[in-house]
Design a protein around this motif. Structure first.
Motif, PDB file in Angstrom:
ATOM      1  N   GLY A  76       0.581  -1.101   0.110  1.00  0.00           N
ATOM      2  CA  GLY A  76      -0.269  -0.814   0.195  1.00  0.00           C
ATOM      3  C   GLY A  76       0.586   1.309   0.126  1.00  0.00           C
ATOM      4  O   GLY A  76       0.107   2.325  -0.333  1.00  0.00           O
ATOM      5  N   ALA A  77       2.098   1.427   0.306  1.00  0.00           N
ATOM      6  CA  ALA A  77       3.154   2.886   0.085  1.00  0.00           C
ATOM      7  C   ALA A  77       4.250   1.553  -0.319  1.00  0.00           C
ATOM      8  O   ALA A  77       5.311   1.482   0.585  1.00  0.00           O
ATOM      9  N   GLN A  98      -4.804   6.016  -0.019  1.00  0.00           N
ATOM     10  CA  GLN A  98      -4.608   5.812   0.618  1.00  0.00           C
ATOM     11  C   GLN A  98      -5.316   6.176   2.349  1.00  0.00           C
ATOM     12  O   GLN A  98      -5.410   5.473   3.452  1.00  0.00           O
ATOM     13  N   ARG A  99      -5.474   7.677   2.172  1.00  0.00           N
ATOM     14  CA  ARG A  99      -6.596   7.751   3.076  1.00  0.00           C
ATOM     15  C   ARG A  99      -7.811   7.096   3.886  1.00  0.00           C
ATOM     16  O   ARG A  99      -8.813   7.077   4.531  1.00  0.00           O
ATOM     17  N   ALA A 100      -8.589   7.044   2.157  1.00  0.00           N
ATOM     18  CA  ALA A 100      -9.660   6.281   2.213  1.00  0.00           C
ATOM     19  C   ALA A 100      -9.406   4.776   3.093  1.00  0.00           C
ATOM     20  O   ALA A 100     -10.666   4.286   4.140  1.00  0.00           O
ATOM     21  N   ARG A 101      -8.609   4.266   2.824  1.00  0.00           N
ATOM     22  CA  ARG A 101      -8.315   2.816   3.262  1.00  0.00           C
ATOM     23  C   ARG A 101      -7.989   3.234   5.029  1.00  0.00           C
ATOM     24  O   ARG A 101      -8.204   2.644   5.551  1.00  0.00           O
ATOM     25  N   VAL A 102      -6.880   4.331   4.887  1.00  0.00           N
ATOM     26  CA  VAL A 102      -6.742   4.577   7.084  1.00  0.00           C
ATOM     27  C   VAL A 102      -8.106   4.819   7.382  1.00  0.00           C
ATOM     28  O   VAL A 102      -7.767   4.216   8.624  1.00  0.00           O
ATOM     29  N   LEU A 103      -8.556   5.764   6.865  1.00  0.00           N
ATOM     30  CA  LEU A 103     -10.247   6.178   7.415  1.00  0.00           C
ATOM     31  C   LEU A 103     -10.936   4.975   8.274  1.00  0.00           C
ATOM     32  O   LEU A 103     -11.537   4.815   9.160  1.00  0.00           O
ATOM     33  N   HIS A 160      -9.333   2.161   8.251  1.00  0.00           N
ATOM     34  CA  HIS A 160      -9.396   0.654   9.118  1.00  0.00           C
ATOM     35  C   HIS A 160      -8.937   1.547  10.127  1.00  0.00           C
ATOM     36  O   HIS A 160      -9.036   0.322  10.927  1.00  0.00           O
ATOM     37  N   LEU A 161      -8.695   2.698  10.675  1.00  0.00           N
ATOM     38  CA  LEU A 161      -8.501   2.809  11.937  1.00  0.00           C
ATOM     39  C   LEU A 161     -10.363   4.059  12.701  1.00  0.00           C
ATOM     40  O   LEU A 161      -9.503   4.802  13.432  1.00  0.00           O
ATOM     41  N   ALA A 208      -1.956  -0.726   4.016  1.00  0.00           N
ATOM     42  CA  ALA A 208      -2.441  -1.791   3.159  1.00  0.00           C
ATOM     43  C   ALA A 208      -3.563  -2.209   2.890  1.00  0.00           C
ATOM     44  O   ALA A 208      -4.030  -2.231   3.905  1.00  0.00           O
ATOM     45  N   PRO A 209      -3.311  -3.047   1.476  1.00  0.00           N
ATOM     46  CA  PRO A 209      -4.880  -3.178   0.796  1.00  0.00           C
ATOM     47  C   PRO A 209      -5.434  -4.570   1.676  1.00  0.00           C
ATOM     48  O   PRO A 209      -4.373  -5.306   2.193  1.00  0.00           O
ATOM     49  N   GLU A 210      -6.505  -4.644   2.128  1.00  0.00           N
ATOM     50  CA  GLU A 210      -6.920  -5.874   2.695  1.00  0.00           C
ATOM     51  C   GLU A 210      -7.045  -7.405   1.821  1.00  0.00           C
ATOM     52  O   GLU A 210      -7.399  -6.915   0.812  1.00  0.00           O
ATOM     53  N   VAL A 211      -6.066  -8.494   1.918  1.00  0.00           N
ATOM     54  CA  VAL A 211      -6.594  -9.852   1.159  1.00  0.00           C
ATOM     55  C   VAL A 211      -7.974  -9.816   1.187  1.00  0.00           C
ATOM     56  O   VAL A 211      -7.856  -9.981   2.596  1.00  0.00           O
TER      57      VAL A 211
END
Length: 146
Positions: free
Chosen positions: A11-12, A61-66, A68-69, A108-111
């Protein structure tokens, strides 16, 4: 304070660099042992980062982080606390390491999970455990009066 560096990972691929100006540090009294110095030194560290406005993340990344967290944030602000050490400097390092680890994991993208079937052995063990439990409960019943 230096920029926060996040190691490369899924993801990064090139890692992340959070500018120091976007990090907010607050200090307060830590609880626990520390002798006479515990009442005079602000060794507990709270490190905050606004995930919605940081320049370290792109939109994906922002969408993933928001997402996930979401449970760890207050609005869009992620706060990490460190108070294990007696030294403010060591607590600052610990808070920065925790924030970097959270960000690295969150980008990190969800597997997707691959559906699998239980093995024959696991089915056999599950049924044997159910039988043992049923036998145990059988011994707890009052005797039948015939």
């Amino acid at each position: 304070m230096d920029d926060l560096r996040v190691d490369p990972g899924p993801g990064a691929p090139r890692g992340l660099r959070v500018p120091a100006a976007e990090l907010v540090e607050q200090f307060s009294h830590a609880s626990g042992p520390g002798g006479q110095g515990v009442n005079t030194s602000d060794s507990r560290v709270q490190l905050s980062l606004d995930l919605a406005t940081t320049s370290a993340l792109d939109e994906v990344q922002r969408a993933r982080v928001l997402e996930h967290l979401a449970l760890r944030t207050a609005g869009t602000v992620l706060t990490v606390t460190a108070s294990e050490q007696r030294s403010q400097l060591r607590n600052r390092r610990a808070a920065r390491e925790r924030l970097a680890a959270l960000l690295r994991e969150a980008v990190a993208p969800e597997v997707p999970r691959r559906a699998t079937r239980p093995t024959a052995g696991s089915r056999r063990r599950r049924l044997a455990a159910k039988r043992r439990r049923a036998d145990l409960k059988q011994t707890r019943r009052p005797p039948r009066g015939e």
